[in-house]
Design an enzyme around this catalytic site. Structure first.
Site, mmCIF file in Angstrom:
data_model
loop_
_atom_site.group_PDB
_atom_site.id
_atom_site.type_symbol
_atom_site.label_atom_id
_atom_site.label_comp_id
_atom_site.label_asym_id
_atom_site.label_seq_id
_atom_site.Cartn_x
_atom_site.Cartn_y
_atom_site.Cartn_z
ATOM 1 N N CYS B 63 0.802 -1.311 -0.131
ATOM 2 C CA CYS B 63 0.191 0.129 0.081
ATOM 3 C C CYS B 63 0.895 1.114 -0.008
ATOM 4 O O CYS B 63 2.192 1.289 0.150
ATOM 5 C CB CYS B 63 -0.976 -0.077 1.205
ATOM 6 S SG CYS B 63 0.015 0.225 2.617
ATOM 7 N N ALA B 66 3.287 1.539 2.779
ATOM 8 C CA ALA B 66 4.510 0.850 2.694
ATOM 9 C C ALA B 66 5.468 1.674 1.626
ATOM 10 O O ALA B 66 6.824 1.639 1.802
ATOM 11 C CB ALA B 66 4.290 -0.472 2.011
ATOM 12 N N ARG B 97 13.212 -3.796 5.946
ATOM 13 C CA ARG B 97 13.790 -3.283 4.633
ATOM 14 C C ARG B 97 15.057 -3.463 4.575
ATOM 15 O O ARG B 97 15.678 -3.237 3.562
ATOM 16 C CB ARG B 97 13.401 -1.902 4.192
ATOM 17 C CG ARG B 97 11.921 -1.828 3.653
ATOM 18 C CD ARG B 97 11.617 -2.157 2.361
ATOM 19 N NE ARG B 97 12.462 -1.012 1.610
ATOM 20 C CZ ARG B 97 12.436 -1.171 0.211
ATOM 21 N NH1 ARG B 97 12.098 -1.993 -0.512
ATOM 22 N NH2 ARG B 97 13.067 -0.004 -0.289
ATOM 23 N N HIS B 196 5.269 6.352 -2.874
ATOM 24 C CA HIS B 196 6.388 6.856 -3.351
ATOM 25 C C HIS B 196 6.130 8.468 -3.754
ATOM 26 O O HIS B 196 6.909 9.264 -3.255
ATOM 27 C CB HIS B 196 6.994 6.171 -4.454
ATOM 28 C CG HIS B 196 7.384 4.675 -4.188
ATOM 29 N ND1 HIS B 196 6.938 3.824 -5.165
ATOM 30 C CD2 HIS B 196 7.620 4.051 -3.022
ATOM 31 C CE1 HIS B 196 7.318 2.518 -4.887
ATOM 32 N NE2 HIS B 196 7.570 2.709 -3.451
#
Lengths: 512, 503
Positions: B63, B66, B97, B196
């Site tokens: 999503c 994230a 990550r 992003h």
């Protein structure tokens, strides 16, 4: 250049090479605008102080490094313990990606679940169409025998009504009208994963039992609760119950789901409690929960159906297993066989052999409320002293129950109980009131690094050690596993503390 | 790179037909647009992308949260990133990550910590702004060396009408520190990708152009103002330092005489975010996640940007020469010297591993960059990519992919678990690169697998230093003795027959 094909250096060593050390030093000095080293050092020391602890415990809103997850994770775990069952989580799709990753990282196994992939339009108009299409797609592609629906917080905030939606989807032919679609509302902003487990199990039992008539039998249902050691533990439970001759059903048995073989075939579903067993479980004489916090609502429902119920607190060790076996015996009338008395004697024997090693060692324990309870109880049995017992998802009644248990033993007198606290609180505790070892999940590794307290991983999630969950911690034999893990940590530390040749190695004993 | 021979077009077209047959009609029509076989000479891969996933199909996607907290903002190490909402999102993404950084965690760096407002029912009912104000104060008290904070919104925040922007503005003023509200609620957009973009936009709106002169947070060693520019200043954009990737890349760029003034956002500090507009050139590795801010830097500050690719020696050499073209002869000469020096290592790696990996077939399914960026690195080792797909790529990614893949390559956008399993069953690649959710199902099928989000807990894979690690890891996956153990000697089931050892 320090890299070579002969001794390929990866992140473990490459960046310790002088060329990288110099690069990182220059990066920091020239571009990072760092705080002065003295400032960092000063603040670092301050975070270990009593003064910091006081500020840390004065937090009202901020949660740092909690040891709990959200409800739907528990729902997905619970549903995974039923045969050919697919979890369908209604709401945003990223959540499901997270649950699957989280479970896979712990079990090193596939974790399958689908989402209704709701986006902005569904936020405005509701997710009915997503559920209708989603059930149809999931049914067509993955051929489950049952779809267990739970919710993300998005669906809960906008108020989607699963009961109505599922009825609607069936009318539209997404799945056959008689197809089993139990459901549970699992809002992430209430409780934690243990409540999600409870809600999903309640949803499944309600679905199958609600309109059924109970014909009592002598059988026993066992609910393991949310347990990262389910693979080893559920198999041990079944072995113990078979030895006792108790007809039993494990309600939500994920032991085979999360332990499938590597033989060239991916099993989307494997093992689990069957629908027939689940239906038949209504007729059992009694239902026993291994983790009270995971089954509060479920047990109330079961009791309402006329069964006897009992709840334990993640029983570990001798007295824990004694309690489990005597409870089973009391609920079913079956005696405890000689073979188990023998196993008990062997665990007591091991404890006797090692009591001088464990005696007086101080422990901090964190994890789910029932785990913390069972673990502390076992520690005291070894003559070890729990000092900090912390459950981020622990409640005030849990703390009260814990304090009563601790007060009962001379080894529990110095233990403080911390319901609702997190692992940043624990960091302060370990700095200001040190212990010898921490017992918890992989998240405790930061405590080990920051405070130098060795971590013993014995509860979910364990990401950075492999396969421990395949061995039981329950039963007398499970108790032996737990004991050995603890002994290994204590004895390895004794060696590490005395291994400098000619300096500390006077105590580097061959026999311990 | 070799585009001489085609992948098996007819076979790939057939298996697309096969997987589509399993869907209900509505789903079949929609999924058909996301699966294709590469047509040599076409302008893109011919698949629809960046649209909603079908419900119920087991998409691999995540999503917007994230994409923002997990990818772009999370690695900024000297700021505290608050997962604002219920506990889960921050818990599942906590330290997963592998964005490596240097710093004392909990003191002057905060990367592997989980800060959450842990929403309770009352926060949903009465709103979370008050709680947010309180917890920002608590962060300031307990983590005085934090250079700022970001508020990473989880789903409920956008649904209950909270005004996190107002809270952020007020608190920034009061504390004299940057507080960035990020509207990355998970229901926004169709994947990580919008996260992003939203994160990029918040850097543009909240970091650049902000007057930091009055900050009490300006550190002991002074704010970024003392910066002396040089003609060789570059920024690495879109490298999250997974397993130390960005450090390997930085080292190589420094070796050719460039000065890396900021890393976005692996091992990144707020100062590095703020200083980026002073670069002469922005070098962008992950185009998908940070092209937005690169375009903005070009428009606003006139800084040119260029994509580059540090996976495998062929692309590294190409990229270094391309980067050299932006600079003077000194740099161009350095590039040649550095290439020559490193070719010894690269050749040694290829000499060792190519004979063990030659002709092996690879399938890749990752986010929005690597399925094209890594093709050439596999080819350097003699391997060929037969199928590739993205979780959250856009049309421009599928255009860029054409440069890297052969005709006949199977392309799958937003693949479902069902499709992935069937593709692998039929193609039987020698190696699959994808994520943690795909790892275990695929390994159970007897197919070697490497995670290509986290580098399967290895890395770095970037630059020459990383190529050696990459080659070692691919070899250990493909040629592991374990694949030869799947079949019990006394069993001769059809399932076991397909699990022949890979080598």
């Amino acid at each position: 250049m320090s890299q070579s094909v002969e001794t390929t250096k990866d992140h473990g060593t490459l960046f310790r090479e002088p060329e990288y050390q110099e690069m990182l030093r220059a990066k920091r000095a020239d571009f990072e605008c760092p705080h002065a080293d003295e400032t960092v050092q000063r603040i670092s020391e301050w975070t270990k102080s009593e003064a910091y602890r006081e500020k840390n415990f004065a937090r009202e809103a901020l949660v740092i490094n909690p040891a709990k997850a959200c409800q739907p994770l528990g729902a997905v775990f619970c549903a995974a313990g039923f045969q050919d069952t697919l979890s369908f989580v209604h709401g945003s799709q990223g959540c499901v990606a997270y649950y699957r990753s989280h479970l896979s990282r712990h079990f090193k196994e596939p974790a399958s679940a689908v989402s209704s992939s709701m986006t902005e339009d569904a936020a405005v108009f509701g997710g009915l169409n997503n559920l209708i299409d989603g059930l149809a797609n999931a049914h067509a592609l993955y051929h489950p025998q049952m779809i267990a629906v739970s919710t993300t917080c998005m669906a809960e905030v906008i108020g989607d009504d699963l009961h109505a939606f599922i009825g609607n989807a069936k009318e539209k032919g997404s799945v056959p009208a008689d197809f089993d679609v139990p459901f549970a509302h699992t809002p992430a902003f209430q409780g934690s994963h243990v409540n999600g487990y409870d809600n999903m199990l309640l949803g499944i039992l309600t679905h199958f039992w609600q309109d059924a008539e109970r014909t009592p039998t002598a059988a026993l249902n066992i609910i393991p609760g949310f347990d990262g050691y389910c693979v080893g533990n559920n198999r041990e439970l079944k072995r113990l119950l078979d030895l006792m001759g108790v007809a039993h059903t494990i309600l939500s048995d994920a032991s085979d789901t999360y332990d499938t073989p590597s033989d060239g075939r991916f099993r989307l579903y494997d093992g689990g409690t069957t629908i027939a067993q689940t239906k038949d479980a209504l007729n059992a004489a009694a239902t026993l929960s291994m983790q009270a916090a995971c089954t509060k609502k479920t047990l109330a429902f079961v009791k309402g159906k006329g069964q006897e119920t009992a709840a334990l607190n993640y029983p570990l060790g001798v007295a824990g297993t004694d309690q489990f076996l005597t409870t089973v015996s009391a609920l079913t009338g079956q005696p405890i066989p000689e073979a188990l008395t023998l196993e008990r004697g062997r665990l007591v024997d091991a404890l006797t052999d090692s009591q001088a090693v464990t005696h007086g060692k101080r422990f901090a324990v964190f994890g789910d409320p029932d785990f913390v309870h069972g673990m502390c109880r076992f520690l005291m049995e070894m003559g070890a002293e729990p000092r900090h017992a912390l459950a981020t998802n622990g409640t005030k009644p849990w703390a009260k129950q814990m304090r009563a248990m601790l007060a009962d033993s001379p080894y529990g007198q110095a233990c403080e109980v911390w319901p609702g606290a997190d692992l940043w609180h624990m960091r302060s505790l370990l700095h200001t009131a040190p212990v010898d070892f921490v017992i918890g999940s992989s998240h405790g590794k930061y405590l080990e690094r920051d405070t130098g307290t060795p971590l013993i991983r014995l509860t979910f999630p364990i990401f950075d050690r492999h396969h421990h969950h395949r061995f039981p911690t329950w039963g007398y034999q499970g108790g032996l596993q737990v004991l050995v893990r603890i002994l290994d940590a204590i004895l390895a530390k004794a060696d590490a503390d005395s291994d400098e040749a000619g300096v500390t190695d006077i105590s580097f004993d061959l026999t311990r | 790179m070799s585009l001489d021979d085609e992948n098996d077009r007819a076979f790939h077209e057939q298996i697309i037909e096969e997987v589509l047959a399993a869907y209900p009609e509505k789903g079949r029509k929609r999924r058909a647009k996301h699966l294709n076989v590469v047509e040599e000479g076409a302008s893109d891969c011919g698949v629809k992308s960046n649209v909603k996933s079908l419900p119920g199909v087991m998409t691999v996607r995540g999503c917007a949260y994230a994409g923002s907290k997990g990818v772009v903002w999370g690695p900024v190490k000297d700021m505290v990133h608050i997962s604002h909402g219920p506990v889960g999102c921050g818990q599942y993404s906590w330290a997963q990550r592998r964005n490596y950084y240097v710093g004392e965690t909990g003191v002057d760096a905060f990367g592997t910590m989980q800060f959450t407002s842990d929403f309770q029912e009352r926060d949903i009912v009465f709103g979370g702004d008050k709680k947010l104000r309180t917890l920002i104060d608590e962060i300031e008290t307990l983590f005085p060396l934090a250079k700022g904070m970001t508020v990473q919104s989880e789903c409920p925040v956008g649904l209950i009408g909270d005004d996190i922007e107002a809270v952020a503005r007020a608190k920034a003023e009061e504390l004299g520190k940057l507080v960035v509200p990020v509207r990355c609620e998970g229901f926004r957009g169709v994947s990580q990708s919008l996260g992003h973009h939203i994160a990029n936009d918040t850097i543009r709106d909240w970091v650049f152009g902000r007057d930091a002169s009055s900050d009490e947070a300006a550190s002991d060693s002074g704010p970024a103002d003392g910066f002396e520019p040089s003609p060789y200043d570059v920024v690495i954009i879109g490298d999250y330092n997974i397993g130390g990737d960005c450090w390997a890349s930085r080292k190589l760029l420094e070796d050719v005489g460039l000065r890396v003034i900021a890393q976005w956002t692996g091992d990144c500090t707020l100062a590095e975010l703020e200083r980026a507009p002073k670069a002469k050139l922005n070098l962008i590795h992950c185009y998908r996640s940070m092209n937005y801010i690169s375009r903005h830097l070009e428009e606003k500050y006139g800084t040119p940007w260029s994509e580059f690719n540090f996976f495998g020696p062929t692309r590294i050499e190409q990229s270094l020469r391309m980067i050299g073209e932006f600079f003077d002869d000194r740099i161009k000469q350095n590039v040649e010297t550095v290439i020559a020096r490193n070719r010894v290592l690269a050749d040694a790696v290829i000499d060792k591993y190519r004979p063990r990996l030659e002709g092996k077939k690879v399938m890749l399914y990752v986010g929005g960059l690597r399925p094209r960026h890594m093709v050439s690195a596999y080819e350097d080792l003699g391997m060929e990519v037969v199928g590739a797909g993205y979780e959250f790529a856009h049309k421009d990614d599928y255009q860029r992919t054409m440069e890297h893949v052969k005709g006949g390559t199977l392309i799958f956008d937003d693949v479902t678990a069902y499709e992935m399993e069937k593709f692998i069953e039929r193609i039987r690649p020698d190696l699959v690169g994808s994520g943690i959710k795909e790892k275990y199902p695929i390994q159970k099928m007897g197919v070697p697998f490497r995670q290509v989000h986290s580098w399967d807990y290895s890395g770095p894979y970037h630059a020459y230093d990383g190529f050696a690690v990459f080659a070692r890891d691919m070899d250990m996956a493909v040629n592991s003795p374990v694949w030869g153990l799947f079949q019990a000697p006394w069993m001769q089931t059809p399932a076991a027959e397909t699990a022949e050892p890979a080598a």
